[in-house]
Design an enzyme around this catalytic site. Structure first.
Site, PDB file in Angstrom:
ATOM      1  N   GLU A   8       0.839  -1.198   0.000  1.00  0.00           N
ATOM      2  CA  GLU A   8       0.000   0.000   0.000  1.00  0.00           C
ATOM      3  C   GLU A   8       0.875   1.250   0.000  1.00  0.00           C
ATOM      4  O   GLU A   8       1.852   1.331   0.713  1.00  0.00           O
ATOM      5  CB  GLU A   8      -0.922   0.020   1.228  1.00  0.00           C
ATOM      6  CG  GLU A   8      -1.997  -1.036   1.166  1.00  0.00           C
ATOM      7  CD  GLU A   8      -3.128  -0.802   2.183  1.00  0.00           C
ATOM      8  OE1 GLU A   8      -3.143   0.254   2.833  1.00  0.00           O
ATOM      9  OE2 GLU A   8      -3.978  -1.693   2.292  1.00  0.00           O
ATOM     10  N   HIS A  49      -4.032   6.688   0.735  1.00  0.00           N
ATOM     11  CA  HIS A  49      -3.390   5.378   0.688  1.00  0.00           C
ATOM     12  C   HIS A  49      -4.024   4.579  -0.432  1.00  0.00           C
ATOM     13  O   HIS A  49      -4.998   5.016  -1.045  1.00  0.00           O
ATOM     14  CB  HIS A  49      -3.434   4.673   2.046  1.00  0.00           C
ATOM     15  CG  HIS A  49      -4.753   4.080   2.422  1.00  0.00           C
ATOM     16  ND1 HIS A  49      -5.801   4.837   2.922  1.00  0.00           N
ATOM     17  CD2 HIS A  49      -5.210   2.805   2.377  1.00  0.00           C
ATOM     18  CE1 HIS A  49      -6.825   4.040   3.180  1.00  0.00           C
ATOM     19  NE2 HIS A  49      -6.499   2.802   2.859  1.00  0.00           N
ATOM     20  N   ASP A  82      -9.782   0.065   7.640  1.00  0.00           N
ATOM     21  CA  ASP A  82      -9.789   1.530   7.488  1.00  0.00           C
ATOM     22  C   ASP A  82     -10.820   2.157   8.417  1.00  0.00           C
ATOM     23  O   ASP A  82     -10.561   3.167   9.072  1.00  0.00           O
ATOM     24  CB  ASP A  82     -10.113   1.933   6.047  1.00  0.00           C
ATOM     25  CG  ASP A  82      -8.980   1.595   5.087  1.00  0.00           C
ATOM     26  OD1 ASP A  82      -7.837   1.412   5.551  1.00  0.00           O
ATOM     27  OD2 ASP A  82      -9.261   1.510   3.879  1.00  0.00           O
TER      28      ASP A  82
HETATM   29 ZN   LIG Z   1      -7.411   1.001   3.150  1.00  0.00          ZN
END
Ligand SMILES: [Zn+2]
Length: 128
Positions: A25, A79, A92
């Site tokens: 990521e 991100h 998240d």
């Molecule tokens: Zn995420």
């Protein structure tokens, strides 16, 4: 709170950074003024896993200072989801800072997608 505009240039920059970071990521700090995001500062992702990101507090403080020196202010984070969509994951929703701008770049579809959102403050996760 008014919504900040992501310009096409910033979106392209974020997609390029996300592709460069894949399969991990990408994470970046976003700077801007009251109306638009105009600065993207990539930060090292300190998590080894492919499906998560974490920011070193010192790297974040340095980036925030760079933004201020450039006449911008910190407005949020970006991100990527290298194999997923641009929607917030369950992680998240648990872990991202509420109230600030969160931009997600999803590389999992046929074309990259970029979405901006803010998580609401969840009373269940507020410290007592
Ligand atoms: Zn995420």
């Amino acid at each position: 709170m008014s919504e900040l505009v992501l310009t096409a240039t910033v979106e392209r920059e974020l997609v390029a950074l996300a592709r460069a970071a894949a399969p991990r990521e990408m994470v970046a700090v976003l700077g801007g003024d009251g109306a638009a995001v105009h600065t993207v500062l990539p930060l090292p992702n300190t998590v080894g896993a492919d499906d998560a990101f974490q920011v070193d507090p010192i790297a974040f403080a340095r980036a925030e200072r760079r933004l201020r020196r450039a006449g911008a202010r910190f407005v949020g984070f970006a991100h990527s989801h290298p194999r997923g969509s641009a929607l917030p994951s369950a992680r998240d929703r648990r872990e991202l800072w509420p109230g600030c701008l969160q931009v997600i770049v999803g590389l999992g579809g046929t074309a990259p997608t970029v979405r901006a959102f803010r998580l609401e403050r969840n009373p269940e996760v507020q410290p007592s």
